[in-house]
Write a protein that holds these residues in place. Structure first.
Motif, short mmCIF file in Angstrom:
data_model
loop_
_atom_site.label_atom_id
_atom_site.label_comp_id
_atom_site.label_asym_id
_atom_site.label_seq_id
_atom_site.Cartn_x
_atom_site.Cartn_y
_atom_site.Cartn_z
N GLY A 48 71.36 23.45 42.59
CA GLY A 48 71.32 24.74 41.82
C GLY A 48 70.14 25.84 41.63
O GLY A 48 69.39 24.82 40.98
N ASP A 49 70.51 26.23 42.20
CA ASP A 49 69.51 27.83 42.19
C ASP A 49 69.53 29.14 41.60
O ASP A 49 70.39 29.06 42.61
N THR A 50 69.57 29.53 40.27
CA THR A 50 69.41 30.78 40.32
C THR A 50 69.10 31.92 41.12
O THR A 50 69.52 33.14 41.63
N GLY A 51 67.85 31.63 41.80
CA GLY A 51 67.32 32.42 42.08
C GLY A 51 67.86 33.42 43.61
O GLY A 51 68.18 34.47 44.01
N PRO A 52 68.60 32.83 44.66
CA PRO A 52 69.20 33.35 45.59
C PRO A 52 70.35 34.58 44.40
O PRO A 52 70.66 35.78 45.87
N ALA A 53 70.91 34.38 44.03
CA ALA A 53 71.62 35.69 43.32
C ALA A 53 70.82 36.43 43.34
O ALA A 53 70.74 37.58 43.20
N HIS A 54 69.97 36.45 42.25
CA HIS A 54 68.82 36.80 41.77
C HIS A 54 68.21 37.81 42.44
O HIS A 54 68.19 38.69 42.89
N GLN A 55 67.89 37.28 43.44
CA GLN A 55 67.23 38.32 45.88
C GLN A 55 67.89 38.82 45.58
O GLN A 55 67.61 40.15 46.38
N VAL A 56 69.53 38.65 45.94
CA VAL A 56 70.40 39.68 46.43
C VAL A 56 70.68 40.63 45.60
O VAL A 56 70.52 42.03 45.89
N VAL A 57 70.47 40.76 43.80
CA VAL A 57 70.67 41.93 43.10
C VAL A 57 69.38 42.56 43.02
O VAL A 57 69.51 44.09 43.55
N ASP A 58 67.93 41.88 43.94
CA ASP A 58 66.89 42.06 43.72
C ASP A 58 66.84 43.91 45.03
O ASP A 58 66.93 45.26 44.96
N VAL A 59 67.39 43.05 46.00
CA VAL A 59 67.43 43.50 47.32
C VAL A 59 68.45 44.88 46.94
O VAL A 59 67.88 45.83 47.84
N ILE A 60 69.51 44.32 46.61
CA ILE A 60 70.33 46.12 46.08
C ILE A 60 70.23 47.31 44.77
O ILE A 60 69.66 48.13 45.40
N ALA A 61 69.09 46.61 44.63
CA ALA A 61 68.13 47.57 43.40
C ALA A 61 66.55 48.18 43.91
O ALA A 61 67.37 49.59 43.66
N ARG A 62 66.44 47.02 44.30
CA ARG A 62 65.08 48.86 45.49
C ARG A 62 66.04 49.18 46.58
O ARG A 62 65.58 50.41 46.62
N ALA A 63 67.56 49.00 47.12
CA ALA A 63 68.34 50.34 47.65
C ALA A 63 68.59 51.24 46.52
O ALA A 63 68.87 52.62 47.54
N GLY A 64 68.27 51.31 45.09
CA GLY A 64 69.08 52.67 44.87
C GLY A 64 70.41 51.95 44.25
O GLY A 64 71.60 52.63 44.00
N GLY A 65 70.63 50.54 44.46
CA GLY A 65 71.56 50.77 43.77
C GLY A 65 72.27 49.85 42.68
O GLY A 65 71.32 49.57 42.43
#
Length: 303
Positions: A48-65
């Motif tokens: 288990g690793d929470t990293g992948p979910a947070h990485q996707v959130v970061d990608v969305i945030a950087r794109a303005g979402g």
């Protein structure tokens, strides 16, 4: 992008990698606010690793979402309840649920351990049922309160569930169950403004790369990667939007640039004696009916 999902709140399970990640990014690109669920487990469901979910959130945030991570186990009642609560508490509403989480434990039937069966059925089938149950309870309450929903559920089936797949008895059974669950949910939840469909995708992910290692790489120098998971997303985004009004209880195939409406079990050649058959009569009649029927599609891996 067209803003097809502008203002919608979308939950995607198993969204840290592969198809789920691609779905989450595609919904965000169309204006949705996304709950990114992922436990970050290995291919066999361990760790288990929470990293992948947070990485996707970061990608969305950087794109303005806008997005939020959720690391709960959606195959538990508490985890599924907290998933729906996260959408409501963070964004104030829930419009679309995309059930996608899963992993594999492939074995031939004679070597398939009970734990491998239970784990795969749990994550795929129970992991579809519980988020759907909690989302449906919310939408039913909204309908009873006079707040009509334009709600959508997109479940993830598989060709393995429609045709079978050698070495994947547990996975095939789970995915076939998801198709049945989709049909029932569509029939039960339509009165609350909920449409439920399933997609059987074929794409390059952690779960398929070993099976299709020789066929799933993009040809060098080509502009179109036929097996990219992003090819499945446009249909999923449309099914998760208000634009698909009236489409419910259906199963679609999505692979490369091809979309298919899957046509499942329906009555074929029939004989009615009007009385009880003898075993010999039943066998003779069955053979005649089979001769009149379409041949069965081959099970994946059987040739």
């Amino acid at each position: 992008m067209t803003g097809l999902c502008s203002g919608r709140v979308v939950v995607v399970t198993g969204a840290g990698r592969g198809l789920g990640r691609a779905h989450a990014l595609a919904f965000a690109a169309e204006g949705a606010k996304v709950v990114v669920n992922d436990l970050g487990v290995g291919l066999d469901g361990t760790g288990g690793d929470t990293g992948p979910a947070h990485q996707v959130v970061d990608v969305i945030a950087r794109a303005g979402g806008e997005a939020v991570a959720h690391a709960g186990d959606i195959a538990t009642a508490d985890g599924a309840a907290s998933l729906i609560a996260t959408a409501l508490e963070t964004f104030g509403r829930l419009d679309t649920l995309v059930n996608n989480a899963g992993f594999l434990r492939d074995r031939m039937l004679v070597n398939l351990e009970e734990d491998d069966w239970d784990a795969v059925i749990r994550v795929h089938l129970k992991g579809h049922f519980l988020p759907l149950k909690h989302a449906a309870a919310h939408w039913r309450a909204e309908a009873k309160a006079g707040r009509g929903a334009v709600a959508r559920v997109v479940n993830t089936a598989s060709g393995a569930g429609l045709l079978g797949s050698v070495g994947q008895g547990n996975y095939s059974a789970a995915k076939a169950g998801i198709v049945g669950l989709t049909l029932v949910a569509a029939a039960e939840l339509g009165r609350y403004g909920v449409q439920v469909n399933a997609v059987a995708p074929a794409a390059r992910t952690r779960m398929t790369e070993r099976t299709f290692a020789e066929t799933m790489a993009a040809p060098e120098g080509t502009a179109f990667d036929a097996m990219a998971p992003e090819n499945v997303c446009p249909l999923v985004v449309w099914l998760g939007s208000a634009a698909c009004a009236g489409v419910t209880g259906r199963v679609f195939g999505a692979e490369a640039g091809r979309l298919t409406v899957m046509e499942g079990w329906r009555p074929g050649p029939t004989a009615d004696k009007g009385a009880r058959w003898t075993p010999a009569e039943a066998g003779e009649t069955a053979l005649k009916l089979l001769a009149e029927s379409e041949p069965a599609q081959p099970v994946y891996g059987s040739h």
